[in-house]
Design a protein around this motif. Structure first.
Motif, PDB file in Angstrom:
ATOM      1  N   GLN A 313       0.849  -1.257   0.056  1.00 45.60           N
ATOM      2  CA  GLN A 313      -0.038   0.047  -0.090  1.00 45.60           C
ATOM      3  C   GLN A 313       1.101   1.263  -0.077  1.00 45.60           C
ATOM      4  N   ILE A 314       1.808   1.189   0.861  1.00 50.92           N
ATOM      5  CA  ILE A 314       2.891   2.474   0.902  1.00 50.92           C
ATOM      6  C   ILE A 314       3.505   2.660  -0.481  1.00 50.92           C
ATOM      7  N   LEU A 315       3.908   1.414  -1.143  1.00 48.65           N
ATOM      8  CA  LEU A 315       4.415   1.626  -2.322  1.00 48.65           C
ATOM      9  C   LEU A 315       3.683   2.425  -3.563  1.00 48.65           C
ATOM     10  N   LEU A 316       2.221   1.525  -3.363  1.00 48.49           N
ATOM     11  CA  LEU A 316       1.292   2.059  -4.516  1.00 48.49           C
ATOM     12  C   LEU A 316       1.011   3.524  -4.320  1.00 48.49           C
ATOM     13  N   THR A 317       0.609   3.962  -3.031  1.00 51.59           N
ATOM     14  CA  THR A 317       0.405   5.284  -2.717  1.00 51.59           C
ATOM     15  C   THR A 317       1.576   6.137  -3.138  1.00 51.59           C
ATOM     16  N   SER A 318       2.803   5.820  -2.985  1.00 46.48           N
ATOM     17  CA  SER A 318       3.899   6.569  -3.210  1.00 46.48           C
ATOM     18  C   SER A 318       4.086   6.788  -4.562  1.00 46.48           C
ATOM     19  N   LEU A 319       3.736   5.679  -5.450  1.00 47.14           N
ATOM     20  CA  LEU A 319       3.785   5.623  -6.996  1.00 47.14           C
ATOM     21  C   LEU A 319       2.516   6.906  -7.624  1.00 47.14           C
ATOM     22  N   ASP A 320       1.551   6.762  -6.768  1.00 44.64           N
ATOM     23  CA  ASP A 320       0.445   7.500  -7.218  1.00 44.64           C
ATOM     24  C   ASP A 320       1.079   9.048  -6.967  1.00 44.64           C
ATOM     25  N   TYR A 321       1.513   9.376  -5.706  1.00 47.09           N
ATOM     26  CA  TYR A 321       1.906  10.585  -5.491  1.00 47.09           C
ATOM     27  C   TYR A 321       3.132  10.928  -6.625  1.00 47.09           C
ATOM     28  N   PHE A 322       4.094  10.153  -6.815  1.00 45.23           N
ATOM     29  CA  PHE A 322       4.843  10.446  -8.137  1.00 45.23           C
ATOM     30  C   PHE A 322       4.166  10.874  -9.145  1.00 45.23           C
ATOM     31  N   SER A 323       3.256   9.884  -9.616  1.00 45.41           N
ATOM     32  CA  SER A 323       2.899   9.974 -11.005  1.00 45.41           C
ATOM     33  C   SER A 323       1.823  11.141 -10.845  1.00 45.41           C
TER      34      SER A 323
ATOM     35  N   GLY B 129     -10.132  -2.515   0.141  1.00 48.06           N
ATOM     36  CA  GLY B 129      -8.999  -3.426   0.480  1.00 48.06           C
ATOM     37  C   GLY B 129      -7.788  -2.643  -0.070  1.00 48.06           C
ATOM     38  N   LYS B 130      -6.602  -2.943   0.822  1.00 49.83           N
ATOM     39  CA  LYS B 130      -5.600  -2.505   0.832  1.00 49.83           C
ATOM     40  C   LYS B 130      -4.814  -3.539  -0.260  1.00 49.83           C
ATOM     41  N   PRO B 131      -3.993  -3.276  -1.195  1.00 49.71           N
ATOM     42  CA  PRO B 131      -3.326  -1.941  -1.446  1.00 49.71           C
ATOM     43  C   PRO B 131      -4.497  -1.241  -2.628  1.00 49.71           C
ATOM     44  N   VAL B 132      -4.702   0.101  -2.275  1.00 51.34           N
ATOM     45  CA  VAL B 132      -5.514   0.662  -3.156  1.00 51.34           C
ATOM     46  C   VAL B 132      -4.970   1.736  -3.627  1.00 51.34           C
ATOM     47  N   GLY B 133      -5.171   2.046  -4.878  1.00 47.96           N
ATOM     48  CA  GLY B 133      -4.942   3.307  -5.690  1.00 47.96           C
ATOM     49  C   GLY B 133      -5.685   4.652  -5.130  1.00 47.96           C
ATOM     50  N   ALA B 134      -4.863   5.484  -5.300  1.00 49.41           N
ATOM     51  CA  ALA B 134      -5.289   6.790  -4.954  1.00 49.41           C
ATOM     52  C   ALA B 134      -6.637   7.210  -5.763  1.00 49.41           C
ATOM     53  N   ASP B 135      -6.577   6.772  -7.062  1.00 45.74           N
ATOM     54  CA  ASP B 135      -7.951   7.055  -7.700  1.00 45.74           C
ATOM     55  C   ASP B 135      -9.022   6.526  -7.362  1.00 45.74           C
ATOM     56  N   GLU B 136      -8.856   5.099  -7.040  1.00 43.59           N
ATOM     57  CA  GLU B 136      -9.957   4.375  -6.386  1.00 43.59           C
ATOM     58  C   GLU B 136     -10.362   5.055  -4.935  1.00 43.59           C
ATOM     59  N   LEU B 137      -9.488   5.140  -4.146  1.00 45.33           N
ATOM     60  CA  LEU B 137      -9.741   5.779  -2.916  1.00 45.33           C
ATOM     61  C   LEU B 137     -10.527   7.145  -2.816  1.00 45.33           C
ATOM     62  N   ILE B 138      -9.976   8.010  -3.786  1.00 45.81           N
ATOM     63  CA  ILE B 138     -10.736   9.133  -4.117  1.00 45.81           C
ATOM     64  C   ILE B 138     -12.097   8.871  -4.520  1.00 45.81           C
ATOM     65  N   GLY B 139     -12.549   8.082  -5.428  1.00 48.63           N
ATOM     66  CA  GLY B 139     -13.525   7.406  -5.823  1.00 48.63           C
ATOM     67  C   GLY B 139     -14.397   7.144  -4.790  1.00 48.63           C
ATOM     68  N   ALA B 140     -13.935   6.386  -3.762  1.00 46.99           N
ATOM     69  CA  ALA B 140     -14.742   5.695  -2.367  1.00 46.99           C
ATOM     70  C   ALA B 140     -15.264   7.059  -1.721  1.00 46.99           C
ATOM     71  N   ILE B 141     -14.206   8.110  -1.525  1.00 48.39           N
ATOM     72  CA  ILE B 141     -14.432   9.235  -0.807  1.00 48.39           C
ATOM     73  C   ILE B 141     -15.486  10.072  -1.329  1.00 48.39           C
ATOM     74  N   GLU B 142     -15.382  10.374  -2.673  1.00 52.07           N
ATOM     75  CA  GLU B 142     -16.388  11.241  -3.444  1.00 52.07           C
ATOM     76  C   GLU B 142     -17.925  10.569  -3.371  1.00 52.07           C
ATOM     77  N   GLU B 143     -17.969   9.288  -3.367  1.00 54.53           N
ATOM     78  CA  GLU B 143     -19.241   8.712  -3.208  1.00 54.53           C
ATOM     79  C   GLU B 143     -20.053   9.150  -2.202  1.00 54.53           C
ATOM     80  N   HIS B 144     -19.479   9.749  -1.202  1.00 55.79           N
ATOM     81  CA  HIS B 144     -20.311  10.449   0.084  1.00 55.79           C
ATOM     82  C   HIS B 144     -20.687  11.670  -0.308  1.00 55.79           C
ATOM     83  N   PHE B 145     -20.003  12.300  -1.191  1.00 56.77           N
ATOM     84  CA  PHE B 145     -20.249  13.774  -1.407  1.00 56.77           C
ATOM     85  C   PHE B 145     -21.072  13.941  -2.832  1.00 56.77           C
ATOM     86  N   SER B 146     -21.209  12.946  -3.607  1.00 56.07           N
ATOM     87  CA  SER B 146     -21.856  13.308  -4.780  1.00 56.07           C
ATOM     88  C   SER B 146     -23.362  13.707  -4.401  1.00 56.07           C
TER      89      SER B 146
END
Lengths: 534, 147
Positions: A313-323, B129-146
């Motif tokens: 999770q740390i690695l993936l989030t870091s990657l997202d941050y970088f990208s 579930g971890k690990p989650v990408g930033a986009d997916e997490l943001i999607g889950a957050i925005e679900e509550h504010f749409s």
């Protein structure tokens, strides 16, 4: 003998003429000093009743009675007292009838009116004696028959001249063991060999050769009784030699050992049953051990998954941050590298998820499902993948497949995995063929390389699903490993190596069967088999 | 646990960021205040930086689950991203404390945990579930504010 006994001779007089009857009694009493007991009756009916109730030493019978006439009178009475001697009393004009009755079994006949007391007593005493002798003879005969019936052995002997059997003689019980009489063996010189069970003939021939060569060893073999039944015999030959040690003949004992053989066979079957249940127990034990191992591995996998997923999770989030920070720079190389890193992380995650799926001790949510429906919805999920890879879809789905108890979600996922596997096997396009059908098995199927007994037996009705591709097939040396976890033929990074392992577990849980092989025309085929509930 | 979620709602995969960066439209909107409660310091730091690349989010991090309620009272988040497996107090207990609090009880909570493999809703709470990408997490957050 009856006359010398102290017990009085018991005489039944059957005579409807009361005068004749008492005259007879008086005559007999006068001529005889020993006590005698007389009972008189005038009808056949009464005489029969008396004979049923009491035992008489002799019956004096007049054939002309109010309720019966002629020879009939004798035979009707004899049925009621087969062991009691009967002397007929006839008139002077029907001596011929008396003779006829004697032929039919009466002891004697005397002509009324010519009776001399002493002679009549002699006739009576002879009749009683003859009857008693006949009875003991009959008893002996019966005893002898019983004895013969119990004999299951017989002896025979063979005369040998110049190395050849020239004559044989078989003992009486031979008919009991083989069904053939001794003379039948004389008439048919090959009978002794023909009656041997076909499979045992070489052994019997060998024994015969050995005997003639001077070596007599017992042999157990089967023969076919004249009634068609199979008998086991033990043949023990004993040689007769002359002073030059030449075989001049031999005696043989043939013992019927059918019952012993049957008992032996029953014992062998019992032992085999025992071994089989022991084997089943061992298999069950192995399964239990395997289940325990899987549970332990499952617990470990869950622990490892949790610990690995957090750093991922740390690695993936870091990657997202970088990208996010760098994509504005419009540097394509950076984007590419970051993307590869992200894919690597996702791959690691996919492997962990696969491991979790594989080790999860799962329970099934069984519901009656339409197999074709599950195939169709799985196909809908891979439609994009199909067209993207230029794969043509061919379906041959049987109509009227009966519903099968399955976990719909798991089986659909299984189909998706199998379809994707097939598509992956055709990077340059090809054809994916999906078939379903109902089939009655003609042979028992076993899991490939499994110690388990087959789940499907000849005669079972099963639903079959086949997934075929027109790709390169599976290398023969890899075929037996396809279901092993982490085994993959795909290029590194393409598969987790768990897809088929999970597929196998899913099918196992359903009590089904999964087989993978190569098609003769090229490409691979995966066959699934599920039992149809009766 | 993952099995229980199999039947749950699976959120759409987002093809790109749910919310763009620095667009004038978004910055004029009220910021969404996100509280992250997770004992993994490295992760929370990076997630905070990542989310805050988007000016729509104001992020507060709490690495000590025991202090979650205190921090939340002070920060007053619009949404909480809550880890489940943490030392001392687990995510479930933190959620109970929030529910028991007059001020915090209605704040939506997203559980972010390595215990589940799929995203879904269980007992009214969103699980990611971890690990989650930033986009997916943001999607889950925005679900509550749409809207």
């Amino acid at each position: 003998m009856a006359l010398t006994a102290t017990a009085p001779v018991k005489v039944l007089i059957v005579e409807d003429n009361a005068m004749d009857a008492s005259l007879l009694q008086v005559t007999l009493n006068r001529a005889h000093s020993d006590p005698a007991e007389f009972v008189s009756t005038g009808t056949l009916g009464e005489a029969r009743g008396l004979l049923e109730r009491e035992r008489f030493d002799i019956v004096l019978l007049d054939l002309s009675l109010p309720d019966s006439q002629g020879l009939d009178t004798f035979s009707r009475l004899q049925i009621h007292a087969p062991e009691t001697p009967i002397i007929l009393l006839t008139g002077q004009d029907d001596e011929a009838l008396g003779l006829e009755a004697v032929r039919a079994g009466a002891q004697e006949y005397v002509v009324k009116g010519t009776l001399n007391g002493k002679i009549l007593w002699r006739v009576i005493s002879y009749a009683i004696e003859r009857n008693s002798l006949r009875r003991s003879l009959r008893e002996n005969e019966q005893r002898y028959k019983l004895l013969l019936g119990a004999v299951t052995d017989y002896l025979y002997n063979a005369k040998v001249e110049e190395g050849r059997v020239v004559s044989t003689a078989h003992g009486y019980a031979c008919v009991k063991v083989t069904g053939y009489l001794s003379r039948e063996f004389d008439r048919d010189p090959n009978l002794w060999y023909r009656m041997v069970h076909e499979e045992d003939r070489p052994l019997v021939l060998h024994q015969a050769e050995q005997i003639l060569a001077g070596q007599a060893r017992p042999l157990e073999h089967r023969l076919i009784h004249k009634d068609g039944s199979i008998r086991w015999v033990r043949h023990t030959p004993v040689l007769r030699m002359d002073e030059m040690h030449r075989v001049i003949g031999y005696d043989g004992l043939i013992s019927d050992i059918t019952e012993r053989k049957q008992a032996e066979e029953a014992l062998q079957n019992a032992v085999a049953d025992l071994l089989q249940s022991q084997e089943a127990l061992k298999t069950a034990h192995l399964h239990l051990m395997q289940a325990e191992k899987m549970e332990a591995v499952g617990r470990m996998a869950a622990g490892i998954a949790h610990e690995v997923k957090n750093p991922l999770q740390i690695l993936l989030t870091s990657l997202d941050y970088f990208s996010r920070r760098l994509s504005s720079e419009q540097d394509k190389d950076f984007d590419e590298v970051l993307n590869e890193m992200r894919k690597a992380g996702q791959r690691a995650d996919a492997i962990i998820n696969g491991l979790l799926d594989f080790t999860h001790t799962e329970t099934l949510d069984l519901k009656t499902q339409d197999i074709n429906g599950l195939i169709q919805s799985a196909l809908a999920m891979v439609r994009h993948n199909l067209s993207f890879n230029h794969v043509v879809l061919q379906t041959e789905l049987a109509t009227g497949l009966p519903p099968v108890a399955l976990d719909g979600l798991k089986i659909e996922q299984l189909f998706i995995n199998l379809f994707n596997n097939a598509i992956d096997a055709m990077p340059h396009g090809g054809a994916l063929t999906v078939k379903s059908r109902i089939e009655q098995l003609t042979q028992t199927h076993r899991d490939q390389g499994s110690r388990q007994p087959g789940r499907f037996y000849a005669g079972d009705t099963v639903a079959i699903v086949e997934v075929e591709d027109s790709g390169g097939g599976i290398p023969p040396e890899a075929l037996h490993k396809v279901f092993e976890p982490f085994f993959t033929t795909k290029i590194t990074g393409k598969g987790t190596g768990l897809g088929l392992a999970i597929a196998k577990r899913t099918v196992d849980l359903h009590g089904g069967l999964i087989e993978i092989g190569n098609r003769p025309q090229g490409g691979a085929i995966c066959r699934l088999m599920f039992n149809i509930q009766k | 646990m993952s099995n229980d979620l199999n039947g749950g709602i699976v959120l759409d995969e987002r093809s790109g960021p749910a919310v763009g960066f620095g667009t004038t439209d978004r910055t004029e909107m009220k910021k969404i205040k996100v509280l992250i409660v997770d004992d993994e310091v490295a992760f929370t730091n990076i997630l905070k930086k990542t989310l805050e690349l988007n000016e729509r989010y104001e992020v507060c991090v709490e690495n000590h689950p025991r202090l979650a309620v205190v921090t939340a009272r002070e920060f007053v988040p619009d949404i909480v991203i809550l880890d489940v497996v943490m030392p001392g107090v687990d995510g479930g207990e933190v959620q109970a404390q929030f529910k028991a609090d007059e001020v915090l009880k209605d704040i939506p909570i997203i559980f972010l945990t390595a215990l589940v493999q799929h995203q879904g809703v269980l007992d009214g709470s969103t699980y990611v579930g971890k690990p989650v990408g930033a986009d997916e997490l943001i999607g889950a957050i925005e679900e509550h504010f749409s809207a």
